[in-house]
Scaffold this motif. Structure first.
Motif, PDB file in Angstrom:
ATOM      1  N   LEU A   5       0.544  -0.950   0.023  1.00  0.00           N
ATOM      2  CA  LEU A   5      -0.047  -0.207  -0.017  1.00  0.00           C
ATOM      3  C   LEU A   5       0.966   1.163  -0.053  1.00  0.00           C
ATOM      4  O   LEU A   5       0.635   2.348  -0.637  1.00  0.00           O
ATOM      5  N   TYR A  42      -4.273   6.841  -1.060  1.00  0.00           N
ATOM      6  CA  TYR A  42      -4.808   5.781  -0.150  1.00  0.00           C
ATOM      7  C   TYR A  42      -6.058   5.206  -0.642  1.00  0.00           C
ATOM      8  O   TYR A  42      -6.280   4.028  -0.825  1.00  0.00           O
ATOM      9  N   LEU A  83      -6.610   1.408  -2.499  1.00  0.00           N
ATOM     10  CA  LEU A  83      -7.531   0.302  -1.643  1.00  0.00           C
ATOM     11  C   LEU A  83      -8.490  -0.070  -2.604  1.00  0.00           C
ATOM     12  O   LEU A  83      -8.825  -1.177  -2.458  1.00  0.00           O
ATOM     13  N   THR A  84      -9.052   0.697  -3.246  1.00  0.00           N
ATOM     14  CA  THR A  84     -10.113   0.357  -4.091  1.00  0.00           C
ATOM     15  C   THR A  84      -9.669  -0.463  -5.330  1.00  0.00           C
ATOM     16  O   THR A  84     -10.270  -1.470  -5.857  1.00  0.00           O
ATOM     17  N   ALA A  87      -6.800  -2.636  -5.049  1.00  0.00           N
ATOM     18  CA  ALA A  87      -6.387  -3.720  -4.511  1.00  0.00           C
ATOM     19  C   ALA A  87      -7.361  -4.940  -4.787  1.00  0.00           C
ATOM     20  O   ALA A  87      -8.646  -4.870  -4.761  1.00  0.00           O
ATOM     21  N   LEU A  95     -11.499  -5.529   0.492  1.00  0.00           N
ATOM     22  CA  LEU A  95     -11.539  -4.260   0.945  1.00  0.00           C
ATOM     23  C   LEU A  95     -11.430  -4.084   2.684  1.00  0.00           C
ATOM     24  O   LEU A  95     -12.367  -4.766   2.994  1.00  0.00           O
ATOM     25  N   HIS A  96     -10.986  -3.125   2.921  1.00  0.00           N
ATOM     26  CA  HIS A  96     -10.881  -2.895   4.219  1.00  0.00           C
ATOM     27  C   HIS A  96     -12.140  -1.700   4.444  1.00  0.00           C
ATOM     28  O   HIS A  96     -11.420  -0.571   4.193  1.00  0.00           O
ATOM     29  N   ARG A 153     -11.264   1.635   6.494  1.00  0.00           N
ATOM     30  CA  ARG A 153     -10.154   2.412   6.024  1.00  0.00           C
ATOM     31  C   ARG A 153     -10.306   3.156   4.844  1.00  0.00           C
ATOM     32  O   ARG A 153      -9.996   4.322   4.682  1.00  0.00           O
ATOM     33  N   LEU A 154     -11.324   2.518   3.953  1.00  0.00           N
ATOM     34  CA  LEU A 154     -11.532   3.192   2.816  1.00  0.00           C
ATOM     35  C   LEU A 154     -12.706   4.276   3.047  1.00  0.00           C
ATOM     36  O   LEU A 154     -12.246   5.530   2.450  1.00  0.00           O
TER      37      LEU A 154
END
Length: 995
Positions: free
Chosen positions: A295, A354, A358-359, A361, A365-366, A369-370
């Motif tokens: 990340l 960030y 994350l999107t 990944a 998804l977390h 955090r998103l």
């Protein structure tokens, strides 16, 4: 970054000091050398540790020279040694002229050195000889701070001396800043080589742990910190002592925000980083820790090799910590400092990168955090769906506190003004958001917040036509300790023709649960049967069945059949565990633990169930609510069996959850019970005031009566018998509980207050109050006669106390009544009332001027029981009576429950003829045939298992008691039998069995 070593206390470094002493003093002899290099980040306490170690070595007879290196490289050769010699000379007295002459001679050697081909070697030799003259055969310790700045000549001198060429008993203690030893630093290579020597240790000084951090902060502030402040200091400091001291001083002096000192220190450390490392620290500070490597690579966009090098620099400079799961800031203060160093657009850009990473990944998804990064990137439309998904995920994992936070964030995002079509959040049902947020707040213990959200949902109306909302409001009111309005809400649902069978079943089950908690067991049983009848016609009503069954079982066990009622509650727990509903499981555990520790008086099993249930509901995310209630039950059970020290630990652990509402009241009452027993007036007053504040405007008898009983008990120890009377009389007025044990406790305290007033002659006996108390005793006797057996047994104990207190009102007291009371409480293994009864029995005997030997024995027994508990006021009263009667309390104690019969012509001391304490491994033999009379039934069981050779764990498994509790039993057995080993205790057991 060094703290003020003169004023800062040394905390959490006992082990390191022991290592230093062993390495520098205990393990070296004449002609030997040793060194310890203490490394660690700035502010971790290296200088403070060196100062303390030097003082202890000096006290042990060593010659200690202390100097510091300067950050000017080789420009000042041997500066720390010269400084150390000058400091040492300045501290010498007139009587140490010979040593002073040696020091000044060595200083002249430095000044006279003129260089030359072999001047370096010659200088080292001369310095070595000079140090030998100063030491005069004593151990010599050279303490050097900030060794990372050591000049080349001093470095050569250290190596020369440590090689043993100086023929000194030399120790070197030096501190090195770990973040300074980067790259090709010459000292780094030297330390690497020295680590291989047996005489050299490199001690990496870690930050303080949580306990050490709290202790250091408390010493700086002058008092223990509030839990919130302590948590903040720990999170911000990471245990770095210097940072802890600065933060604590700010708290002590009332300064808000971050001090300029800390801000500048951390900014200078970050600014000293290379460019890419600087960016990496900023990125981690903006992230949600731990920040995974992949990340961080996406956010920074650096080639892998450059990213690795940047992170290596940040870790080496002690700003980042790397682990398998990612990177963290070593101090959270760095994030606070850097938050103000970026422009708003820079911060938003970091968060957007960030969120985009994350999107993209491929992994799951977390959502939390998103949502966090989209919100801080200024895009609420993208943050809202993620926040709602995060809340649902938290609920699935029983993380209700987190779910509440995410639902609250979703409500805020849904209300955020739209700045453009792209930012528009998706359409959401605000009513549904409010309902979910309120329920999550309730389950996380934020009952006031839950009621506030529910009021917002209903528009502030006193009643909402929705039956579901009424039930929801009633649950929140009950949890907040507002029982009367909660009961009214439930009744309105049951009486409403608009409510469905499922809703009425839910209201009846919840009401039954509430009535059990209020002690209204007959009403609870009736409502529970109604709930079960309604639930029978409704599919999927497991929650209602579990709750109603638990309440019904409790009611039956208290009023009718203990075994049948207990079986019902156990089955309810099994049903709840199969269904898996968190509140179902929690309620079933709560009723089972209360039943065992309350009316059934199976205290040890009840405590085990309460603690096991607390662990289980904590796993289900109900730590601030049901876990705290279960721990309060465990605390009260431990108090009653005399395990006050263990009870203290349990209640302290529970209060760390910072509960609210009824949960907080339960714990405060449990802690206050201990404080009153210990005689801690200030702590008792604080807790009682807090409870009274929380119950202002109403409260269930379950809470009001214990509060008044404790107020009365505390007032009696203070000699304020009128205050005790007022508290009890108020309790008699407000009592609506079916709990005859609670009413019996209240009546005993009231009669005791009148008896104390009569004995003290300071307050006249109130005949009206006395008449009401007699009526209460009659009610207890009448109700307990038809109650279940175990309830009747406990009620009988309080009736015995009440009758004995009534006998005191004639001015002399009835020793036989007090003997019956003591026997009742001995059988129940309740040491406190048993000790109190013995005190009063002895007092009555002495008033009649008869059986003084029996009275002496009773006072000794009472004193042993009270002092073992730590019951200071009771112990003090026993000592006062013993002093007036000239009774020595330190002699041997006759087993409780066996008062010797006096012989004609005088009494014999109860300890006469008894052997002295075991000295050579043989058990002392007490007089009389039954050596085990002092043991309780449970202690006899434990002793029998000990005699079989079982370990504490094996005994616990056999008797279904925790290993820790077995250890307490074994300790009590040893004390009572006056033995030191399990073998001695086993011998007594076998002897009394005739083996």
């Amino acid at each position: 970054m060094a703290s003020d070593v003169d004023s800062a206390p040394l905390v959490g470094r006992a082990d390191q000091l022991a290592v230093l002493r062993a390495a520098l003093h205990d393990e070296i002899g004449p002609g030997q050398t040793a060194a310890v290099f203490v490394t660690g980040e700035s502010g971790v306490g290296k200088t403070r540790l060196l100062t303390e170690a030097a003082a202890r070595l000096r006290d042990a007879g060593a010659v200690v020279l202390t100097g510091s290196c300067l950050d000017i490289g080789d420009a000042s050769p041997l500066h720390p040694v010269l400084q150390a010699l000058r400091r040492f000379d300045a501290d010498l007295t007139a009587g140490q002229a010979r040593t002073s002459s040696a020091v000044r001679g060595l200083l002249r050697t430095f000044a006279a050195d003129s260089g030359g081909a072999d001047s370096a070697g010659a200088l080292l030799e001369r310095v070595s000889r000079g140090l030998s003259l100063i030491a005069e055969g004593r151990p010599l310790v050279l303490v050097l701070d900030d060794l990372q700045w050591v000049d080349r000549t001093t470095r050569q001198l250290l190596l020369y001396l440590l090689a043993g060429l100086g023929e000194l008993q030399l120790s070197v203690l030096a501190a090195v800043r770990a973040e300074s030893l980067q790259g090709a630093h010459p000292l780094r290579r030297v330390l690497t080589e020295l680590r291989r020597l047996r005489s050299v240790r490199v001690l990496d000084l870690a930050p303080l742990d949580r306990t050490g951090t709290d202790l250091l902060a408390a010493r700086i502030v002058g008092a223990p910190l509030a839990p919130e402040a302590a948590d903040q200091v720990w999170q911000r400091s990471g245990g770095n002592p210097f940072v802890v001291e600065e933060l604590a001083r700010d708290l002590r002096d009332g300064r808000d925000g971050l001090s300029d000192t800390l801000r500048e220190i951390f900014l200078s450390r970050v600014d000293a980083l290379p460019r890419h490392a600087h960016a990496a620290v900023h990125a981690v500070a903006a992230g949600v820790e731990p920040v995974e490597h992949w990340l961080l690579a996406e956010v920074l966009g650096l080639p892998e090799a450059e990213l690795i090098e940047a992170l290596r620099e940040a870790v080496a400079h002690r700003l980042l910590v790397g682990a398998d799961d990612g990177y963290r800031l070593r101090h959270r203060l760095v994030a606070e400092v850097l938050a103000h160093e970026l422009l708003p657009a820079e911060r938003a850009g970091l968060h957007r990168r960030y969120a985009e990473a994350l999107t993209r990944a491929p992994a799951e998804l977390h959502q939390a955090r998103l949502a966090h990064h989209w919100r801080l990137a200024g895009e609420p439309g993208r943050a809202l769906p993620a926040a709602m998904a995060a809340a649902r995920e938290a609920e699935r994992l029983h993380g209700f506190a987190e779910a509440h936070r995410h639902w609250t964030a979703a409500l805020q995002l849904a209300a955020t003004p739209v700045t453009g079509p792209a930012d528009a959040p998706p359409e959401v049902d605000r009513t549904a958001l409010l309902e979910r947020a309120a329920e999550a707040a309730h389950k996380s213990g934020e009952h006031a917040r839950a009621l506030s959200l529910l009021a917002e949902l209903t528009g502030g109306e006193p009643l909402d036509p929705s039956c579901a909302v009424r039930i929801q409001r009633a649950r929140y009111l009950a949890a907040a300790g507002r029982s009367a309005p909660a009961e009214a809400e439930y009744r309105s649902v049951l009486e409403s023709v608009d409510c469905t069978a499922r809703e009425r079943a839910a209201a009846a089950a919840q009401l039954a649960h509430l009535l059990v908690l209020q002690g209204r067991y007959a009403d609870a049983g009736q409502r529970a049967r109604t709930a079960l009848e309604l639930a029978a016609s409704v599919e999927g009503s497991t929650t209602e069945v579990v709750l109603a069954s638990s309440a019904l079982g409790f009611s039956e066990a208290f009023l009718e059949d203990p075994d049948a009622g207990l079986a019902v509650v156990r089955r309810a727990l099994e049903t709840a565990e199969r269904s898996g509903g968190p509140e179902d499981v929690a309620c079933a555990y709560l009723h089972l633990a209360e039943l065992l520790t309350g009316p059934l008086n199976i205290l040890e099993e009840g405590v085990v169930v309460a603690r096991r249930g607390a662990e289980r509901v904590a796993e289900l995310g109900l730590g601030r609510t049901y876990e705290t209630r279960l721990l309060a039950i465990a605390t009260n059970g431990l108090f009653r069996v005399g395990q006050w020290a263990e009870a203290e630990k349990v209640v302290a652990a529970a209060l760390r959850h910072r509960p609210s509402g009824a949960d907080a009241v339960e714990l405060l009452l449990a802690r206050c019970r201990l404080s009153v027993g210990y005689g801690d007036v200030a702590a008792s007053d604080r807790d009682l005031e807090a409870v009274a504040t929380m119950l202002a405007g109403g409260g269930a008898p379950r809470h009001v009566l214990p509060m008044l009983i404790l107020r009365a008990g505390l007032a009696m120890w203070q000699g304020r018998h009128d205050v005790a009377r007022q508290a009890v009389q108020r309790g008699l007025t407000e009592s609506r509980s079916d709990d005859v044990v609670l009413l019996g406790t209240l009546a005993w305290h009231g009669l005791r207050a009148e008896a104390e007033a009569h004995a003290s002659r300071t307050v006249a006996v109130d005949e009206t109050a006395l008449r009401r108390l007699r009526d209460a005793v009659d009610r207890v006797a009448a109700k307990s006669a038809t109650a279940a057996g175990p309830v009747r047994v406990i009620a009988d104990g309080f009736l015995a106390l009440c009758m004995a207190e009534l006998s005191r009102l004639d001015g002399r007291g009835d020793p036989d009544a007090w003997a019956r009371s003591a026997a009742e409480w001995d059988r129940r293994n309740h040491p406190y009332p048993a000790a109190y009864s013995r005190l009063r029995q002895a007092e009555a005997l002495l008033a009649r001027r008869s059986r003084s030997g029996a009275a002496s024995t009773l006072l000794r027994q009472a004193h042993e029981m009270a002092s073992s508990l730590g019951a200071v006021p009771l112990t003090s009263e026993i000592r006062t009576l013993a002093g007036r009667a000239r009774v020595e309390l330190t002699g041997r104690v006759q087993p409780a429950g066996r008062v010797p019969t006096p012989r004609t012509g005088g009494s014999r001391s109860p300890g006469a003829g008894r052997s002295r304490a075991v000295a050579a491994g043989e058990a002392a033999v007490p007089p009389g045939p039954d050596e085990l009379a002092l043991l309780t039934a449970r202690e006899r069981e434990v002793l029998a298992a000990v005699a079989e050779g079982l370990t504490n764990r094996e005994i616990g498994q056999r008797l279904f008691i925790s290993e820790r509790t077995i250890g307490v039993h074994v300790s009590h057995i040893f004390d009572k039998l006056q033995v030191r080993t399990r073998v001695q205790a086993s011998a007594i057991h076998l002897r009394n069995r005739g083996e």
